[in-house]
Design a protein around this motif. Structure first.
Motif, mmCIF file in Angstrom:
data_model
loop_
_atom_site.group_PDB
_atom_site.id
_atom_site.type_symbol
_atom_site.label_atom_id
_atom_site.label_comp_id
_atom_site.label_asym_id
_atom_site.label_seq_id
_atom_site.Cartn_x
_atom_site.Cartn_y
_atom_site.Cartn_z
ATOM 1 N N MET A 86 0.774 -1.145 0.000
ATOM 2 C CA MET A 86 0.000 0.000 0.000
ATOM 3 C C MET A 86 0.836 1.238 0.000
ATOM 4 O O MET A 86 1.704 1.390 0.825
ATOM 5 N N ALA A 87 0.433 2.055 -0.908
ATOM 6 C CA ALA A 87 1.184 3.283 -1.031
ATOM 7 C C ALA A 87 0.510 4.347 -0.211
ATOM 8 O O ALA A 87 -0.679 4.522 -0.259
ATOM 9 N N THR A 88 1.289 5.004 0.500
ATOM 10 C CA THR A 88 0.755 6.041 1.359
ATOM 11 C C THR A 88 0.991 7.393 0.736
ATOM 12 O O THR A 88 1.760 7.550 -0.219
ATOM 13 N N GLN A 89 0.336 8.325 1.346
ATOM 14 C CA GLN A 89 0.438 9.691 0.853
ATOM 15 C C GLN A 89 1.836 10.232 1.109
ATOM 16 O O GLN A 89 2.338 11.024 0.318
ATOM 17 N N ASP A 90 2.451 9.802 2.170
ATOM 18 C CA ASP A 90 3.821 10.255 2.466
ATOM 19 C C ASP A 90 4.787 9.788 1.392
ATOM 20 O O ASP A 90 5.699 10.525 1.020
ATOM 21 N N ASP A 91 4.573 8.574 0.902
ATOM 22 C CA ASP A 91 5.485 8.081 -0.117
ATOM 23 C C ASP A 91 5.327 8.901 -1.397
ATOM 24 O O ASP A 91 6.289 9.169 -2.080
ATOM 25 N N ASP A 92 4.096 9.286 -1.690
ATOM 26 C CA ASP A 92 3.845 10.073 -2.876
ATOM 27 C C ASP A 92 4.469 11.449 -2.761
ATOM 28 O O ASP A 92 5.090 11.956 -3.711
ATOM 29 N N SER A 93 4.307 12.068 -1.641
ATOM 30 C CA SER A 93 4.871 13.400 -1.468
ATOM 31 C C SER A 93 6.392 13.346 -1.446
ATOM 32 O O SER A 93 7.064 14.255 -1.930
ATOM 33 N N ASN A 94 6.950 12.292 -0.895
ATOM 34 C CA ASN A 94 8.419 12.147 -0.911
ATOM 35 C C ASN A 94 8.924 11.960 -2.335
ATOM 36 O O ASN A 94 9.968 12.477 -2.707
ATOM 37 N N GLY A 95 8.224 11.251 -3.156
ATOM 38 C CA GLY A 95 8.627 11.019 -4.540
ATOM 39 C C GLY A 95 8.560 12.304 -5.346
ATOM 40 O O GLY A 95 9.416 12.576 -6.170
ATOM 41 N N LYS A 96 7.467 13.079 -5.074
ATOM 42 C CA LYS A 96 7.335 14.341 -5.794
ATOM 43 C C LYS A 96 8.444 15.311 -5.374
ATOM 44 O O LYS A 96 8.989 16.033 -6.204
ATOM 45 N N ALA A 97 8.790 15.335 -4.116
ATOM 46 C CA ALA A 97 9.858 16.217 -3.625
ATOM 47 C C ALA A 97 11.190 15.802 -4.237
ATOM 48 O O ALA A 97 12.006 16.640 -4.633
ATOM 49 N N ALA A 98 11.410 14.530 -4.353
ATOM 50 C CA ALA A 98 12.666 14.043 -4.934
ATOM 51 C C ALA A 98 12.729 14.426 -6.402
ATOM 52 O O ALA A 98 13.782 14.816 -6.910
ATOM 53 N N ASP A 99 11.609 14.349 -7.106
ATOM 54 C CA ASP A 99 11.586 14.737 -8.507
ATOM 55 C C ASP A 99 11.873 16.241 -8.663
ATOM 56 O O ASP A 99 12.577 16.653 -9.579
ATOM 57 N N ARG A 100 11.295 17.011 -7.766
ATOM 58 C CA ARG A 100 11.530 18.458 -7.830
ATOM 59 C C ARG A 100 13.007 18.768 -7.573
ATOM 60 O O ARG A 100 13.596 19.626 -8.249
ATOM 61 N N ILE A 101 13.610 18.123 -6.643
ATOM 62 C CA ILE A 101 15.035 18.332 -6.324
ATOM 63 C C ILE A 101 15.875 17.921 -7.527
ATOM 64 O O ILE A 101 16.819 18.600 -7.920
ATOM 65 N N LYS A 102 15.496 16.799 -8.129
ATOM 66 C CA LYS A 102 16.212 16.311 -9.292
ATOM 67 C C LYS A 102 16.099 17.325 -10.430
ATOM 68 O O LYS A 102 17.089 17.627 -11.099
ATOM 69 N N ASP A 103 14.913 17.847 -10.642
ATOM 70 C CA ASP A 103 14.722 18.829 -11.704
ATOM 71 C C ASP A 103 15.518 20.117 -11.412
ATOM 72 O O ASP A 103 16.129 20.697 -12.323
ATOM 73 N N SER A 104 15.527 20.553 -10.170
ATOM 74 C CA SER A 104 16.304 21.746 -9.789
ATOM 75 C C SER A 104 17.781 21.514 -10.025
ATOM 76 O O SER A 104 18.484 22.382 -10.561
ATOM 77 N N ALA A 105 18.266 20.374 -9.610
ATOM 78 C CA ALA A 105 19.687 20.064 -9.793
ATOM 79 C C ALA A 105 20.026 20.040 -11.280
ATOM 80 O O ALA A 105 21.075 20.545 -11.710
ATOM 81 N N GLN A 106 19.128 19.478 -12.095
ATOM 82 C CA GLN A 106 19.333 19.416 -13.539
ATOM 83 C C GLN A 106 19.373 20.830 -14.117
ATOM 84 O O GLN A 106 20.215 21.143 -14.951
ATOM 85 N N GLN A 107 18.466 21.703 -13.662
ATOM 86 C CA GLN A 107 18.428 23.073 -14.160
ATOM 87 C C GLN A 107 19.698 23.836 -13.753
ATOM 88 O O GLN A 107 20.268 24.597 -14.543
ATOM 89 N N ILE A 108 20.152 23.619 -12.506
ATOM 90 C CA ILE A 108 21.393 24.271 -12.043
ATOM 91 C C ILE A 108 22.566 23.799 -12.894
ATOM 92 O O ILE A 108 23.407 24.588 -13.318
ATOM 93 N N TRP A 109 22.610 22.519 -13.152
ATOM 94 C CA TRP A 109 23.678 21.952 -13.966
ATOM 95 C C TRP A 109 23.642 22.559 -15.366
ATOM 96 O O TRP A 109 24.670 22.970 -15.898
ATOM 97 N N LEU A 110 22.492 22.627 -15.972
ATOM 98 C CA LEU A 110 22.373 23.195 -17.313
ATOM 99 C C LEU A 110 22.714 24.683 -17.322
ATOM 100 O O LEU A 110 23.340 25.184 -18.266
ATOM 101 N N ALA A 111 22.326 25.407 -16.280
ATOM 102 C CA ALA A 111 22.670 26.831 -16.193
ATOM 103 C C ALA A 111 24.182 27.004 -16.104
ATOM 104 O O ALA A 111 24.771 27.898 -16.730
ATOM 105 N N GLY A 112 24.844 26.132 -15.363
ATOM 106 C CA GLY A 112 26.302 26.184 -15.254
ATOM 107 C C GLY A 112 26.974 25.920 -16.589
ATOM 108 O O GLY A 112 27.926 26.612 -16.978
ATOM 109 N N LEU A 113 26.464 24.899 -17.304
ATOM 110 C CA LEU A 113 27.021 24.601 -18.632
ATOM 111 C C LEU A 113 26.784 25.761 -19.593
ATOM 112 O O LEU A 113 27.661 26.110 -20.396
#
Length: 158
Positions: free
Chosen positions: A1-28
């Motif tokens: 069973m998937a809980t709401q906490d797992d969903d919110s943690n996954g979304k937060a991780a995706d957002r962090i990943k996207d931010s890191a990707q954007q920072i990396w691209l801005a640096g390049l």
């Protein structure tokens, strides 16, 4: 069973990943832009440096020319003063030598010139007299043969 906490943690991780990707691209992107702009900036700096070098070189040449003119003026002035002082020293030396020679009784240049003129006048007068009255040859007398003299020596008593 998937809980709401797992969903919110996954979304937060995706957002962090996207931010890191954007920072990396801005640096390049910044790196790529700096490479393009860096060569232009470098060329502009070289151009500015060349202009500055010309200006400072001209200023240095002007300063050197002014210094050379001043030194030439000083040298000319010094030469003039030295020549004047040397002339004074030379005159003092000549006067002292003349006085010393006068005290010793040495004839002056004027005395020697007057003497030379007198000698020339006397020579001219002698030539004139020699041409007017030719000499008569005089008979020479022969000398009697010399006789040998003997000297007597006294003996010492003894």
């Amino acid at each position: 069973m998937a809980t709401q906490d797992d969903d919110s943690n996954g979304k937060a991780a995706d957002r962090i990943k996207d931010s890191a990707q954007q920072i990396w691209l801005a640096g390049l992107g910044a790196f790529a832009k700096m490479q393009q702009e860096g060569s232009k900036a470098f060329e502009a700096l070289v151009k500015d440096g060349a202009g500055m070098q010309k200006k400072t070189q001209q200023a240095a040449e002007e300063t050197l020319a002014q210094a050379q003119q001043r030194m030439a003026g000083f040298a000319s002035e010094f030469g003039t003063k030295a020549a004047g002082q040397w002339g004074k020293l030379e005159n003092i030396f000549e006067d002292r030598v003349a006085r010393a020679l006068e005290k010793l009784g040495a004839p002056t240049a004027a005395d020697m010139a007057a003497l030379q003129a007198r000698v020339e006048a006397l020579e001219a007068q002698l030539k004139k007299q020699a041409g007017a009255a030719p000499r008569k040859p005089t008979a020479r007398k022969t000398a009697a043969p010399a006789t040998k003299k003997t000297t007597l020596r006294r003996s010492k008593p003894g």
